[in-house]
Write a protein that holds these residues in place. Sequence first.
Motif, mmCIF file in Angstrom:
data_model
loop_
_atom_site.group_PDB
_atom_site.id
_atom_site.type_symbol
_atom_site.label_atom_id
_atom_site.label_comp_id
_atom_site.label_asym_id
_atom_site.label_seq_id
_atom_site.Cartn_x
_atom_site.Cartn_y
_atom_site.Cartn_z
ATOM 1 N N PHE A 68 -23.996 28.993 18.968
ATOM 2 C CA PHE A 68 -23.385 28.716 20.243
ATOM 3 C C PHE A 68 -22.743 27.341 20.245
ATOM 4 O O PHE A 68 -21.662 27.159 20.754
ATOM 5 N N GLU A 69 -23.467 26.412 19.614
ATOM 6 C CA GLU A 69 -22.938 25.060 19.524
ATOM 7 C C GLU A 69 -21.583 25.067 18.828
ATOM 8 O O GLU A 69 -21.419 25.624 17.773
ATOM 9 N N GLY A 70 -20.585 24.476 19.461
ATOM 10 C CA GLY A 70 -19.277 24.369 18.847
ATOM 11 C C GLY A 70 -18.365 25.568 19.035
ATOM 12 O O GLY A 70 -17.265 25.578 18.521
ATOM 13 N N SER A 71 -18.797 26.588 19.741
ATOM 14 C CA SER A 71 -17.931 27.748 19.911
ATOM 15 C C SER A 71 -16.706 27.351 20.731
ATOM 16 O O SER A 71 -16.782 26.550 21.647
ATOM 17 N N GLU A 72 -15.576 27.924 20.380
ATOM 18 C CA GLU A 72 -14.323 27.601 21.068
ATOM 19 C C GLU A 72 -14.400 27.914 22.555
ATOM 20 O O GLU A 72 -13.839 27.199 23.370
ATOM 21 N N GLU A 73 -15.107 28.975 22.911
ATOM 22 C CA GLU A 73 -15.180 29.389 24.310
ATOM 23 C C GLU A 73 -15.915 28.363 25.173
ATOM 24 O O GLU A 73 -15.643 28.217 26.344
ATOM 25 N N ALA A 74 -16.883 27.673 24.590
ATOM 26 C CA ALA A 74 -17.698 26.744 25.366
ATOM 27 C C ALA A 74 -17.189 25.306 25.299
ATOM 28 O O ALA A 74 -17.639 24.463 26.059
ATOM 29 N N LYS A 75 -16.258 25.018 24.394
ATOM 30 C CA LYS A 75 -15.759 23.649 24.247
ATOM 31 C C LYS A 75 -15.130 23.158 25.540
ATOM 32 O O LYS A 75 -14.367 23.855 26.186
ATOM 33 N N GLY A 76 -15.448 21.937 25.896
ATOM 34 C CA GLY A 76 -14.839 21.321 27.046
ATOM 35 C C GLY A 76 -15.454 21.693 28.385
ATOM 36 O O GLY A 76 -15.081 21.147 29.403
ATOM 37 N N LEU B 95 -21.522 25.245 33.178
ATOM 38 C CA LEU B 95 -22.020 26.373 32.395
ATOM 39 C C LEU B 95 -23.401 26.795 32.887
ATOM 40 O O LEU B 95 -23.672 27.977 33.054
ATOM 41 N N ALA B 96 -24.265 25.813 33.135
ATOM 42 C CA ALA B 96 -25.618 26.111 33.613
ATOM 43 C C ALA B 96 -25.571 26.904 34.921
ATOM 44 O O ALA B 96 -26.239 27.923 35.064
ATOM 45 N N ARG B 97 -24.778 26.434 35.839
ATOM 46 C CA ARG B 97 -24.668 27.099 37.135
ATOM 47 C C ARG B 97 -24.111 28.518 36.969
ATOM 48 O O ARG B 97 -24.592 29.465 37.585
ATOM 49 N N ALA B 98 -23.122 28.663 36.107
ATOM 50 C CA ALA B 98 -22.462 29.958 35.925
ATOM 51 C C ALA B 98 -23.362 31.002 35.274
ATOM 52 O O ALA B 98 -23.230 32.187 35.561
ATOM 53 N N ILE B 99 -24.270 30.558 34.393
ATOM 54 C CA ILE B 99 -25.120 31.529 33.706
ATOM 55 C C ILE B 99 -26.561 31.520 34.208
ATOM 56 O O ILE B 99 -27.419 32.194 33.641
ATOM 57 N N GLY B 100 -26.825 30.775 35.266
ATOM 58 C CA GLY B 100 -28.130 30.823 35.916
ATOM 59 C C GLY B 100 -29.248 30.121 35.179
ATOM 60 O O GLY B 100 -30.407 30.531 35.285
ATOM 61 N N LEU B 101 -28.919 29.063 34.442
ATOM 62 C CA LEU B 101 -29.935 28.244 33.772
ATOM 63 C C LEU B 101 -29.871 26.838 34.327
ATOM 64 O O LEU B 101 -28.869 26.440 34.910
ATOM 65 N N ASP B 102 -30.934 26.069 34.115
ATOM 66 C CA ASP B 102 -30.849 24.672 34.528
ATOM 67 C C ASP B 102 -30.148 23.873 33.430
ATOM 68 O O ASP B 102 -29.987 24.337 32.300
ATOM 69 N N ALA B 103 -29.714 22.672 33.763
ATOM 70 C CA ALA B 103 -28.945 21.847 32.832
ATOM 71 C C ALA B 103 -29.729 21.520 31.563
ATOM 72 O O ALA B 103 -29.156 21.471 30.474
ATOM 73 N N ASP B 104 -31.038 21.322 31.685
ATOM 74 C CA ASP B 104 -31.853 21.031 30.497
ATOM 75 C C ASP B 104 -31.886 22.219 29.538
ATOM 76 O O ASP B 104 -31.829 22.049 28.324
ATOM 77 N N ALA B 105 -31.977 23.430 30.088
ATOM 78 C CA ALA B 105 -31.993 24.626 29.247
ATOM 79 C C ALA B 105 -30.650 24.804 28.540
ATOM 80 O O ALA B 105 -30.606 25.155 27.354
ATOM 81 N N VAL B 106 -29.555 24.546 29.234
ATOM 82 C CA VAL B 106 -28.231 24.654 28.604
ATOM 83 C C VAL B 106 -28.090 23.600 27.512
ATOM 84 O O VAL B 106 -27.578 23.894 26.424
ATOM 85 N N ALA B 107 -28.551 22.390 27.766
ATOM 86 C CA ALA B 107 -28.493 21.345 26.732
ATOM 87 C C ALA B 107 -29.286 21.766 25.499
ATOM 88 O O ALA B 107 -28.832 21.583 24.364
ATOM 89 N N ALA B 108 -30.456 22.347 25.699
ATOM 90 C CA ALA B 108 -31.275 22.816 24.581
ATOM 91 C C ALA B 108 -30.597 23.977 23.859
ATOM 92 O O ALA B 108 -30.628 24.056 22.621
ATOM 93 N N LEU B 109 -29.958 24.862 24.597
ATOM 94 C CA LEU B 109 -29.224 25.978 24.005
ATOM 95 C C LEU B 109 -28.066 25.463 23.159
ATOM 96 O O LEU B 109 -27.880 25.890 22.011
#
Length: 82
Positions: free
Chosen positions: A1-9, A15-29
Amino acid sequence: FEGSEEAKGLPARLLARAIGLDADAVAALLAGELPLTDEIAKRLSAFLGPPASFWINLERHYRAGPHSAHTNGCPETKGARR
């Protein structure tokens, strides 16, 4: 997931809000510390577009070995940078 073109920027909070995770979980992902589940892959698919199988395959290749080998032989991840 890290570095994927879709998530860049994308800001992690958006992203956290859009996929229903908290910011810490998205950072860990994004850091590769939190494994990608089928449910998260479905949420990413709904928000970013590629099918859930894309995200699952990306995760599988990320976990398979050294970062330099993650895109080798996997057409769905060609060009993804780590």
